[in-house]
Design a protein around this motif. Structure first.
Motif, PDB file in Angstrom:
ATOM      1  N   GLU A 205       0.836  -1.201   0.000  1.00 20.81           N
ATOM      2  CA  GLU A 205       0.000   0.000   0.000  1.00 20.81           C
ATOM      3  C   GLU A 205       0.872   1.254   0.000  1.00 20.81           C
ATOM      4  O   GLU A 205       0.610   2.211  -0.717  1.00 20.81           O
ATOM      5  CB  GLU A 205      -0.927  -0.017   1.215  1.00 20.81           C
ATOM      6  N   LYS A 206       1.939   1.222   0.792  1.00 18.66           N
ATOM      7  CA  LYS A 206       2.857   2.354   0.856  1.00 18.66           C
ATOM      8  C   LYS A 206       3.537   2.572  -0.495  1.00 18.66           C
ATOM      9  O   LYS A 206       3.717   3.701  -0.929  1.00 18.66           O
ATOM     10  CB  LYS A 206       3.903   2.090   1.946  1.00 18.66           C
TER      11      LYS A 206
ATOM     12  N   ASP B  44       6.760   8.081  -5.440  1.00 16.21           N
ATOM     13  CA  ASP B  44       7.149   8.648  -6.721  1.00 16.21           C
ATOM     14  C   ASP B  44       8.671   8.655  -6.803  1.00 16.21           C
ATOM     15  O   ASP B  44       9.364   8.444  -5.812  1.00 16.21           O
ATOM     16  CB  ASP B  44       6.562  10.046  -6.935  1.00 16.21           C
TER      17      ASP B  44
ATOM     18  N   LYS C  19       2.360   2.061  -3.424  1.00 14.81           N
ATOM     19  CA  LYS C  19       1.441   2.631  -4.417  1.00 14.81           C
ATOM     20  C   LYS C  19       1.557   4.148  -4.480  1.00 14.81           C
ATOM     21  O   LYS C  19       1.319   4.752  -5.512  1.00 14.81           O
ATOM     22  CB  LYS C  19      -0.009   2.262  -4.087  1.00 14.81           C
ATOM     23  N   ASN C  20       1.913   4.778  -3.360  1.00 18.59           N
ATOM     24  CA  ASN C  20       1.946   6.237  -3.282  1.00 18.59           C
ATOM     25  C   ASN C  20       3.348   6.820  -3.470  1.00 18.59           C
ATOM     26  O   ASN C  20       3.548   7.998  -3.257  1.00 18.59           O
ATOM     27  CB  ASN C  20       1.382   6.693  -1.930  1.00 18.59           C
TER      28      ASN C  20
END
Length: 167
Positions: A110-111, A116, A113-114
């Motif tokens: 989940e981490k 960049d 996914k965010n």
């Protein structure tokens, strides 16, 4: 049966077992489900049948589930003695439990996914490849250019060996 066993170190009876205790903790793996804790009268202390009835035992269930071995625990806060030390104590909300490895991996995914590229670059600049790998955990592997070249060479050799074996 109630009070069949000795109290725990705090003098409390029946803190585990009897029924699985519903909590307000949402299951991060099975979306929409909630965590139940502690085991029930259908479980054994050592886990030799069903689940181990311990404080760390957790199970996931959907909110519309019901059975004779699930329920809630009614509790109340016990006020402190009013001393300065007592007033400085941190209040702990909710339950603390040890996450399973699968839950830890799900949080890491989940981490990721965010993330960049700028954030990853900043971590690598500040702490090197080791810091980046530590940040990513087992959700991803950081590779240096040398590692990539080595891996490419290994793959090339494997393909060549496979092609020779087919002849």
């Amino acid at each position: 049966p109630v009070n069949s066993y000795e109290p725990n170190n705090y003098g409390l009876y029946n803190t585990i077992g009897n029924v699985w205790e519903w909590t307000a903790t949402k299951d991060i793996i099975q979306q929409g489900n909630y965590i139940l804790r502690g085991g029930s009268y259908l479980d054994s202390i050592d886990g030799s049948y069903n689940h181990p009835a311990t404080m760390s035992t957790r199970m996931s269930n959907s909110p519309d589930s019901a059975s004779s071995n699930t329920g809630v625990r009614c509790a109340m806060d016990i006020k402190g003695d009013g001393t300065e030390k007592d007033k400085k104590k941190k209040k702990r909300k909710g339950y603390h439990y040890v996450e399973t490895e699968e839950q830890k991996r799900a949080k890491r995914r989940e981490k990721l996914k965010n993330l960049d590229q700028d954030m990853l670059s900043k971590i690598a600049e500040e702490g090197g490849i080791e810091a980046l790998q530590e940040f990513l955990g087992d959700a991803a592997t950081v590779a240096t250019p040398e590692m990539l070249k080595k891996k490419q060479q290994e793959l090339k050799e494997m393909k060549e060996n496979y092609a020779r074996e087919e002849l």
